[in-house]
Every structure is written in C-alpha cells, then in structure tokens.
Design a protein around this motif. Structure first.
Motif, PDB file in Angstrom:
ATOM      1  N   LYS A   1      71.823  36.174   3.148  1.00 11.71           N
ATOM      2  CA  LYS A   1      70.420  36.058   2.737  1.00 11.71           C
ATOM      3  C   LYS A   1      70.100  37.065   1.640  1.00 11.71           C
ATOM      4  O   LYS A   1      69.419  36.749   0.655  1.00 11.71           O
ATOM      5  N   LEU A   2      70.590  38.283   1.808  1.00  5.45           N
ATOM      6  CA  LEU A   2      70.367  39.316   0.797  1.00  5.45           C
ATOM      7  C   LEU A   2      71.022  38.920  -0.524  1.00  5.45           C
ATOM      8  O   LEU A   2      70.453  39.111  -1.601  1.00  5.45           O
ATOM      9  N   ALA A   3      72.214  38.343  -0.443  1.00  4.31           N
ATOM     10  CA  ALA A   3      72.938  37.956  -1.658  1.00  4.31           C
ATOM     11  C   ALA A   3      72.250  36.822  -2.403  1.00  4.31           C
ATOM     12  O   ALA A   3      72.448  36.659  -3.609  1.00  4.31           O
ATOM     13  N   ASP A   4      71.421  36.040  -1.714  1.00  7.26           N
ATOM     14  CA  ASP A   4      70.667  34.954  -2.348  1.00  7.26           C
ATOM     15  C   ASP A   4      69.290  35.396  -2.846  1.00  7.26           C
ATOM     16  O   ASP A   4      68.608  34.629  -3.527  1.00  7.26           O
ATOM     17  N   CYS A   5      68.893  36.609  -2.499  1.00  8.72           N
ATOM     18  CA  CYS A   5      67.556  37.098  -2.833  1.00  8.72           C
ATOM     19  C   CYS A   5      67.382  37.220  -4.349  1.00  8.72           C
ATOM     20  O   CYS A   5      68.235  37.773  -5.041  1.00  8.72           O
ATOM     21  N   ARG A   6      66.266  36.717  -4.870  1.00 15.93           N
ATOM     22  CA  ARG A   6      66.001  36.765  -6.312  1.00 15.93           C
ATOM     23  C   ARG A   6      64.880  37.723  -6.671  1.00 15.93           C
ATOM     24  O   ARG A   6      64.434  37.740  -7.827  1.00 15.93           O
ATOM     25  N   THR A   7      64.420  38.511  -5.705  1.00 17.36           N
ATOM     26  CA  THR A   7      63.456  39.566  -6.025  1.00 17.36           C
ATOM     27  C   THR A   7      64.149  40.559  -6.942  1.00 17.36           C
ATOM     28  O   THR A   7      65.212  41.091  -6.601  1.00 17.36           O
ATOM     29  N   ASN A   8      63.569  40.816  -8.106  1.00 20.92           N
ATOM     30  CA  ASN A   8      64.281  41.513  -9.170  1.00 20.92           C
ATOM     31  C   ASN A   8      64.833  42.865  -8.752  1.00 20.92           C
ATOM     32  O   ASN A   8      66.003  43.173  -8.984  1.00 20.92           O
ATOM     33  N   TRP A   9      64.003  43.704  -8.114  1.00 18.92           N
ATOM     34  CA  TRP A   9      64.479  45.052  -7.789  1.00 18.92           C
ATOM     35  C   TRP A   9      65.557  45.015  -6.713  1.00 18.92           C
ATOM     36  O   TRP A   9      66.472  45.852  -6.710  1.00 18.92           O
ATOM     37  N   VAL A  10      65.502  44.019  -5.813  1.00 20.93           N
ATOM     38  CA  VAL A  10      66.509  43.903  -4.763  1.00 20.93           C
ATOM     39  C   VAL A  10      67.846  43.491  -5.362  1.00 20.93           C
ATOM     40  O   VAL A  10      68.871  44.162  -5.169  1.00 20.93           O
ATOM     41  N   LYS A  11      67.846  42.389  -6.098  1.00 23.72           N
ATOM     42  CA  LYS A  11      69.119  41.882  -6.637  1.00 23.72           C
ATOM     43  C   LYS A  11      69.694  42.831  -7.679  1.00 23.72           C
ATOM     44  O   LYS A  11      70.913  43.040  -7.746  1.00 23.72           O
ATOM     45  N   SER A  12      68.847  43.461  -8.507  1.00 27.84           N
ATOM     46  CA  SER A  12      69.350  44.379  -9.538  1.00 27.84           C
ATOM     47  C   SER A  12      69.972  45.619  -8.926  1.00 27.84           C
ATOM     48  O   SER A  12      71.024  46.099  -9.372  1.00 27.84           O
ATOM     49  N   THR A  13      69.326  46.151  -7.875  1.00 28.53           N
ATOM     50  CA  THR A  13      69.868  47.324  -7.188  1.00 28.53           C
ATOM     51  C   THR A  13      71.201  47.012  -6.543  1.00 28.53           C
ATOM     52  O   THR A  13      72.173  47.775  -6.654  1.00 28.53           O
ATOM     53  N   PHE A  14      71.271  45.874  -5.878  1.00 29.19           N
ATOM     54  CA  PHE A  14      72.491  45.446  -5.180  1.00 29.19           C
ATOM     55  C   PHE A  14      73.634  45.230  -6.181  1.00 29.19           C
ATOM     56  O   PHE A  14      74.750  45.723  -5.999  1.00 29.19           O
ATOM     57  N   ILE A  15      73.357  44.513  -7.264  1.00 30.82           N
ATOM     58  CA  ILE A  15      74.389  44.221  -8.261  1.00 30.82           C
ATOM     59  C   ILE A  15      74.876  45.493  -8.934  1.00 30.82           C
ATOM     60  O   ILE A  15      76.089  45.713  -9.094  1.00 30.82           O
ATOM     61  N   SER A  16      73.949  46.351  -9.351  1.00 31.36           N
ATOM     62  CA  SER A  16      74.322  47.588 -10.048  1.00 31.36           C
ATOM     63  C   SER A  16      75.156  48.499  -9.162  1.00 31.36           C
ATOM     64  O   SER A  16      76.168  49.066  -9.601  1.00 31.36           O
ATOM     65  N   TRP A  17      74.750  48.625  -7.904  1.00 31.56           N
ATOM     66  CA  TRP A  17      75.511  49.466  -6.973  1.00 31.56           C
ATOM     67  C   TRP A  17      76.920  48.919  -6.784  1.00 31.56           C
ATOM     68  O   TRP A  17      77.896  49.667  -6.839  1.00 31.56           O
ATOM     69  N   PHE A  18      77.020  47.609  -6.585  1.00 35.52           N
ATOM     70  CA  PHE A  18      78.309  46.982  -6.322  1.00 35.52           C
ATOM     71  C   PHE A  18      79.236  47.121  -7.527  1.00 35.52           C
ATOM     72  O   PHE A  18      80.419  47.468  -7.388  1.00 35.52           O
ATOM     73  N   ALA A  19      78.725  46.842  -8.720  1.00 29.95           N
ATOM     74  CA  ALA A  19      79.545  46.904  -9.933  1.00 29.95           C
ATOM     75  C   ALA A  19      80.082  48.315 -10.163  1.00 29.95           C
ATOM     76  O   ALA A  19      81.240  48.496 -10.565  1.00 29.95           O
TER      77      ALA A  19
END
Length: 283
Positions: free
Chosen positions: A24-42
């Motif tokens: 569910k988190l990986a599908d989330c399109r709320t900008n600050w959620v997805k951007s934080t998750f992607i940036s941390w992971f990368a």
C-alpha cells in the motif's frame, strides 16, 4: 547468533500483513510520502539511476513505478549465446536437478514437484535436467526477461509463505523456494520445455507478467491455466523480451530438461549477472 535471531523473526512476523502494508505504501502517490521513500531507498541501496530511461527520482508517480523502472536496453546488450541471463542479480545456485531435487544451500534442497505446485506431469519434464537460481537484490533492475524465445504453455500460481530471500534464509529456512508464494510459467522452446519461476518474498507487493498483469498476490489456493493457440493467439515472447516484473523482491528460478543445455563454465554461486549476459548453451 545474529542469523538465528533473524531466522526466528522470519517465523514470527506476520509476513503477509507486513508485505501488503508495504505494498500500500509503495502505491501511495502523496508527494512527500513517495518522494521520501524513493529518495531514501535510492541512497540506501546506491541505485544506479544513470541506467534508467527516466533518471529523475522526482518523475516517478509512486515507489512501485520507480522500483520497476525501465532501463536503457543499450546498457544490456544480448550475448551471443543460446541462453542469456533473465535478470540482473547474482547466482544463488545452479547445476543439475538431482533425482527430482533442486539444491538450495549448505546441504538443503527441495522437491521439484513441490516447487511446481504439486504437478507431477510438469516435474517429469525436468527430472535430471538443469536449474539456475538468480537472486535480485534491492538495488537491481527488477524486470525479468526471456532467456530464450518461448511459447507460453502453462501458468501456475502457488500461494505460500513470504520469507525474506537472501543467503541467510537460503541456508537456514528449509524448502525456502518451494514454500514461498510463486508464479510458475512453462514455455515451449527450441531446447524443449523451460520453466521460469518467479518467487515472492517478504514485502514483495506483487508479481506481474506481460500477458496477464498482476498475478500475485491471489486467493490462498493453487490455480493452473493451460495456454493453447485457440481461441486466442498464443503468447510468444522473443529472447530478451520482458516476461514479468517484481514489485519489490526477489528470485527467478530457471529449469531445463535433461541433456539439453549446459551453463557457462564461469558461473557459480555468488557470480554477479546482468540481464542479457551469457548464461548457457545447447549441449
């Protein structure tokens, strides 16, 4: 001791609930959620975005789009061998299927029939054949491609556990690959039948194929679909074409029949591979 604690946690954690919540988190399109998750992971996994068609992290609408990102295929030229690697990752194990069992790690193995959902008619086609297991790490490209040209004949979805897949669990969890959720695809090829098994794992949010879309997770029962030319055109995928993808995770297992192919001599457990690398040849 650390490994024992990790294995114990694998048994105790609510695997499916945790995996679906992360999905569910990986599908989330709320900008600050997805951007934080992607940036941390990368940053955490040192993801090489220069290989991606879309290099900007901010361009992805959600984490799953980033995780299953398309890469520049010129960065993955296809080797001039009969069989190419289906994915980026590392060889977990490869070798002969010995009396209907597939080697896992450190003396552990699992039954070929169990891996294939309990279907003896399928298992018989690979007895005394060859297998290769490719583990995809978090930083890797997570689309899976065809190692040879094939015509789809069967798909089997097998529900199961969702243990993490890594060297520790391969050595410490009995029947790991034959107990985790997985999708089995059987193709007819010029080298006889070939099985591609896409194995799920902890926090794997889904498995997709190019012909059916998302096929896992599903209801908790085995289903099998036999593909025939009628009433629709057969699914034929060329060597190097995309076959499927993981939304987080995991592992691809290849199976070939007896006395048909041999793996490249330089490949062994731990060998890094990229999609398109030389993998094997006809015997």
């Amino acid at each position: 001791m650390k490994d024992k604690i990790f294995i114990l946690l694998q048994h105790l954690l609510p695997q499916h609930l945790l995996s679906r919540l992360v999905g569910k988190l990986a599908d989330c399109r709320t900008n600050w959620v997805k951007s934080t998750f992607i940036s941390w992971f990368a940053k955490r996994y040192n993801v090489n975005m220069s290989e991606a068609v879309q290099e900007s992290l901010n361009a992805y609408p959600d984490f799953n789009s980033f995780f299953t990102r398309e890469i520049k295929l010129e960065r993955r030229p296809l080797a001039d061998t009969d069989i190419i690697s289906p994915a980026d990752g590392a060889i977990s194990q490869l070798g002969p299927i010995d009396h209907g069992r597939v080697f896992q790690a450190k003396g552990r193995g699992y039954a070929l029939t169990t891996l294939l959902g309990g279907y003896n008619d399928l298992a018989e086609q690979f007895i005394d054949g060859q297998f290769a297991t490719v583990y995809l790490s978090p930083k890797d490209y997570h689309r899976v491609h065809m190692p040879v040209t094939g015509t789809l004949r069967d798909t089997i979805y097998v529900p199961g556990d969702l243990y993490s897949v890594n060297q520790t669990t391969a050595e410490g969890v009995e029947n790991l690959f034959a107990r985790n959720e997985r999708l089995v695809a059987i193709f007819d090829t010029e080298y006889g039948p070939m099985a591609m098994i896409l194995v799920g794992a902890m926090i794997v949010a889904g498995i997709e194929t190019v012909w059916a879309g998302q096929v896992a997770p599903q209801q908790r029962k085995i289903w099998r679909t036999e593909h025939t030319p009628e009433p629709q055109a057969p699914v034929v995928l060329e060597k190097g074409a995309e076959m499927g993808r993981f939304k987080l995770g995991s592992t691809v297992i290849l199976l070939f029949g007896k006395d048909v192919i041999e793996w490249q001599e330089n490949l062994q457990a731990g060998s890094p591979v990229n999609m398109g690398h030389a993998f094997g040849n006809r015997v």
